[in-house]
Scaffold this motif. Structure first.
Motif, mmCIF file in Angstrom:
data_model
loop_
_atom_site.group_PDB
_atom_site.id
_atom_site.type_symbol
_atom_site.label_atom_id
_atom_site.label_comp_id
_atom_site.label_asym_id
_atom_site.label_seq_id
_atom_site.Cartn_x
_atom_site.Cartn_y
_atom_site.Cartn_z
ATOM 1 N N LEU A 103 -0.044 -34.381 55.634
ATOM 2 C CA LEU A 103 0.589 -35.604 55.294
ATOM 3 C C LEU A 103 0.906 -35.660 53.777
ATOM 4 C CD1 LEU A 103 -1.414 -37.910 57.447
ATOM 5 C CD2 LEU A 103 0.556 -36.737 58.117
ATOM 6 N N ASP A 104 1.932 -36.715 53.558
ATOM 7 C CA ASP A 104 2.372 -36.895 52.393
ATOM 8 C C ASP A 104 1.707 -38.266 51.623
ATOM 9 O OD1 ASP A 104 3.466 -37.402 49.867
ATOM 10 O OD2 ASP A 104 5.687 -38.062 50.777
ATOM 11 N N ALA A 105 0.528 -37.749 50.733
ATOM 12 C CA ALA A 105 -0.275 -39.015 50.473
ATOM 13 C C ALA A 105 0.470 -39.946 49.459
ATOM 14 C CB ALA A 105 -1.379 -38.361 49.532
ATOM 15 N N ALA A 106 1.643 -39.428 48.758
ATOM 16 C CA ALA A 106 2.223 -40.245 47.869
ATOM 17 C C ALA A 106 3.270 -41.648 48.566
ATOM 18 C CB ALA A 106 3.593 -39.364 47.027
ATOM 19 N N ALA A 107 3.273 -41.255 50.155
ATOM 20 C CA ALA A 107 4.201 -42.452 50.610
ATOM 21 C C ALA A 107 3.035 -43.528 50.874
ATOM 22 C CB ALA A 107 4.331 -41.580 52.306
ATOM 23 N N LEU A 108 1.624 -43.268 50.685
ATOM 24 C CA LEU A 108 0.636 -44.167 50.767
ATOM 25 C C LEU A 108 0.956 -45.359 49.665
ATOM 26 C CD1 LEU A 108 -2.922 -43.028 51.811
ATOM 27 C CD2 LEU A 108 -1.324 -44.645 53.094
ATOM 28 N N ILE A 147 -6.967 -40.690 57.755
ATOM 29 C CA ILE A 147 -5.746 -40.651 58.388
ATOM 30 C C ILE A 147 -4.998 -39.390 58.736
ATOM 31 C CG2 ILE A 147 -3.594 -41.448 57.284
ATOM 32 C CD1 ILE A 147 -4.690 -43.218 55.260
ATOM 33 N N GLY A 148 -4.519 -39.462 59.877
ATOM 34 C CA GLY A 148 -4.069 -38.148 60.569
ATOM 35 C C GLY A 148 -4.836 -37.155 60.824
ATOM 36 N N ALA A 149 -6.082 -37.598 61.169
ATOM 37 C CA ALA A 149 -7.046 -36.459 61.621
ATOM 38 C C ALA A 149 -6.506 -35.807 62.853
ATOM 39 C CB ALA A 149 -8.564 -37.107 62.039
ATOM 40 N N VAL A 150 -6.597 -34.412 62.845
ATOM 41 C CA VAL A 150 -5.820 -33.695 63.657
ATOM 42 C C VAL A 150 -6.828 -33.166 64.928
ATOM 43 C CG1 VAL A 150 -4.634 -31.351 63.947
ATOM 44 C CG2 VAL A 150 -4.466 -32.580 62.069
ATOM 45 N N GLY A 151 -6.249 -33.124 66.007
ATOM 46 C CA GLY A 151 -7.266 -32.611 67.306
ATOM 47 C C GLY A 151 -7.778 -33.919 67.757
ATOM 48 N N ASP A 152 -8.792 -33.236 68.703
ATOM 49 C CA ASP A 152 -9.712 -34.265 69.315
ATOM 50 C C ASP A 152 -10.923 -34.632 68.441
ATOM 51 O OD1 ASP A 152 -8.073 -34.689 71.549
ATOM 52 O OD2 ASP A 152 -8.811 -33.113 72.650
ATOM 53 N N ASP A 293 6.461 -47.252 62.135
ATOM 54 C CA ASP A 293 6.971 -46.570 61.303
ATOM 55 C C ASP A 293 6.037 -46.043 60.377
ATOM 56 O OD1 ASP A 293 9.433 -46.765 62.903
ATOM 57 O OD2 ASP A 293 9.777 -48.486 61.581
ATOM 58 N N CYS A 294 5.027 -46.566 60.237
ATOM 59 C CA CYS A 294 3.968 -45.972 59.011
ATOM 60 C C CYS A 294 3.696 -44.735 59.152
ATOM 61 C CB CYS A 294 2.537 -46.969 59.084
ATOM 62 S SG CYS A 294 1.617 -46.619 57.430
ATOM 63 N N ALA A 295 3.225 -44.367 60.382
ATOM 64 C CA ALA A 295 2.881 -42.718 60.565
ATOM 65 C C ALA A 295 4.082 -41.826 60.074
ATOM 66 C CB ALA A 295 2.537 -42.593 61.921
ATOM 67 N N ALA A 296 5.054 -42.304 60.546
ATOM 68 C CA ALA A 296 6.427 -41.366 60.541
ATOM 69 C C ALA A 296 6.643 -41.213 58.973
ATOM 70 C CB ALA A 296 7.538 -42.123 61.108
ATOM 71 N N ALA A 297 6.362 -42.335 58.335
ATOM 72 C CA ALA A 297 6.656 -42.213 56.564
ATOM 73 C C ALA A 297 5.796 -41.337 56.095
ATOM 74 C CB ALA A 297 6.355 -43.682 55.934
ATOM 75 N N LEU A 298 4.396 -41.327 56.358
ATOM 76 C CA LEU A 298 3.515 -40.433 55.790
ATOM 77 C C LEU A 298 3.863 -38.903 56.273
ATOM 78 C CD1 LEU A 298 2.097 -43.080 55.225
ATOM 79 C CD2 LEU A 298 0.091 -41.717 55.274
ATOM 80 N N GLN A 299 4.380 -38.783 57.442
ATOM 81 C CA GLN A 299 4.423 -37.307 57.811
ATOM 82 C C GLN A 299 5.848 -36.765 57.274
ATOM 83 O OE1 GLN A 299 4.372 -36.533 62.317
ATOM 84 N NE2 GLN A 299 3.334 -38.650 62.408
ATOM 85 N N ALA A 300 6.721 -37.392 56.424
ATOM 86 C CA ALA A 300 7.823 -37.173 55.857
ATOM 87 C C ALA A 300 7.344 -35.958 54.654
ATOM 88 C CB ALA A 300 8.586 -38.171 55.099
ATOM 89 N N PRO A 301 8.078 -35.018 54.239
ATOM 90 C CA PRO A 301 7.526 -33.886 53.199
ATOM 91 C C PRO A 301 7.696 -34.808 51.929
ATOM 92 C CG PRO A 301 9.678 -33.279 54.155
ATOM 93 C CD PRO A 301 9.393 -34.516 55.061
ATOM 94 N N ALA A 302 6.855 -34.519 51.205
ATOM 95 C CA ALA A 302 6.903 -35.074 49.499
ATOM 96 C C ALA A 302 7.742 -34.208 48.821
ATOM 97 C CB ALA A 302 5.509 -34.643 49.045
#
Length: 303
Positions: A103-108, A147-152, A293-302
């Motif tokens: 994820l892109d921490a800067a989007a936070l 934030i954004g923990a992957v998998g189960d 849209d918060c999740a989508a913003a953080l998934q955008a590449p830095a």
């Protein structure tokens, strides 16, 4: 100790307002009592703190040094009082947030700015974790929120979780890599012959996880997703990258997206925290991060 916070506040008021009389009024004290207190402090210290320039009280060089450094203590004491008061009303003194490395921490930053504008008494500490490292950070107490923990989640864990979308990955190679011109879909047996670039799982206690790695495949392990993309651009290996990053690199001609004969990997993403935590800063971030849209913003590449 001859210097107290009260004495520093007194010196600050005199220096700021320029006279003993004005400072006494601001401190709600009798001028004679303030003058006596300063004279007593000077006697105890063994050097003068003020001298007169006309009607104005001016700090001596020693007094200036004492007050300049003392103001640091006054600010620290004020911050301490503020944090203690906030804790008494349910606000944490510190909130540690672990962010998945894709994820892109800067989007936070805009969200953090909102928090500071209204609730700035809680200190924030951000950290990147990779693969199972987000769950591990929660399990070992390194983080209060992930934030954004992957998998189960790990089996048997007592975490509060909220679904936070999915991360899709695309298979990428350098334009000069042999697989760049291979017919699609590329057989996994062919892809297995080439080195994969993988990001090191940051787990310390939980079992490390892997993603997109084929059995028996040689690997180059790098510390983060930026290093992985750079290694793949250099042709040092192949592998999957988050869709947004892969598409950006492909549009710039730095990588080529190829299709394997296996399904495109998708990883569920989670917000997670200890279920027994009730801090108000934690709850604020959870509610804010669950907004559309918060999740989508953080998934955008830095960058």
């Amino acid at each position: 100790m001859k210097i107290s916070l009260e004495a520093l506040m007194m010196l600050d008021a005199i220096e700021t307002r320029g006279s003993f009389a004005a400072a006494a009024e601001a401190l709600h004290r009798v001028p004679s009592a303030l003058t006596h207190a300063v004279r007593k402090l000077e006697e105890d210290l063994g050097f003068p703190l003020f001298h007169k320039v006309g009607r104005r009280a001016v700090l001596t060089p020693a007094g200036r040094t004492l007050l300049d450094d003392g103001r640091v203590l006054l600010r620290a004491a004020g911050d301490l009082e503020c944090r203690a008061r906030r804790i008494a009303t349910g606000w944490e003194s510190e909130l540690r947030i672990a962010i998945d490395g894709t994820l892109d921490a800067a989007a936070l930053n805009p969200i953090i700015a909102e928090f500071y504008a209204d609730y700035g008494g809680t200190r924030l500490k951000l950290m990147y974790e990779v693969l199972g490292g987000t769950w591990d950070a929660l399990a070992t107490g390194r983080a209060d929120l992930v934030i954004g923990a992957v998998g189960d989640p790990p089996a048997g864990a007592t975490y509060a979780t909220r679904e936070w979308g999915n991360q899709e990955f695309l298979f990428c190679v350098a334009p000069h890599h042999p697989l760049a011109v291979a017919p699609e879909p590329i057989p996994t047996d062919l892809a297995r012959q080439y080195r994969a670039v993988v990001v090191s799982d940051t787990s310390r206690q939980l079992v490390a996880r892997t993603a997109g790695l084929l059995d028996g495949q040689d690997t180059l392990t790098v510390p983060d997703i930026a290093a992985k993309a750079a290694a793949q651009r250099a042709g040092l290996g192949i592998g999957h990258l988050p869709r947004q990053l892969a598409e950006r690199e492909a549009a710039a001609g730095r990588l080529v997206v190829k299709r394997l004969n296996s399904s495109t990997p998708r990883a569920p993403l989670w917000l997670a925290w200890q279920s027994n935590q009730r801090g108000r800063a934690l709850q604020w971030f959870v509610e804010r991060l669950l907004e559309p849209d918060c999740a989508a913003a953080l998934q955008a590449p830095a960058g």
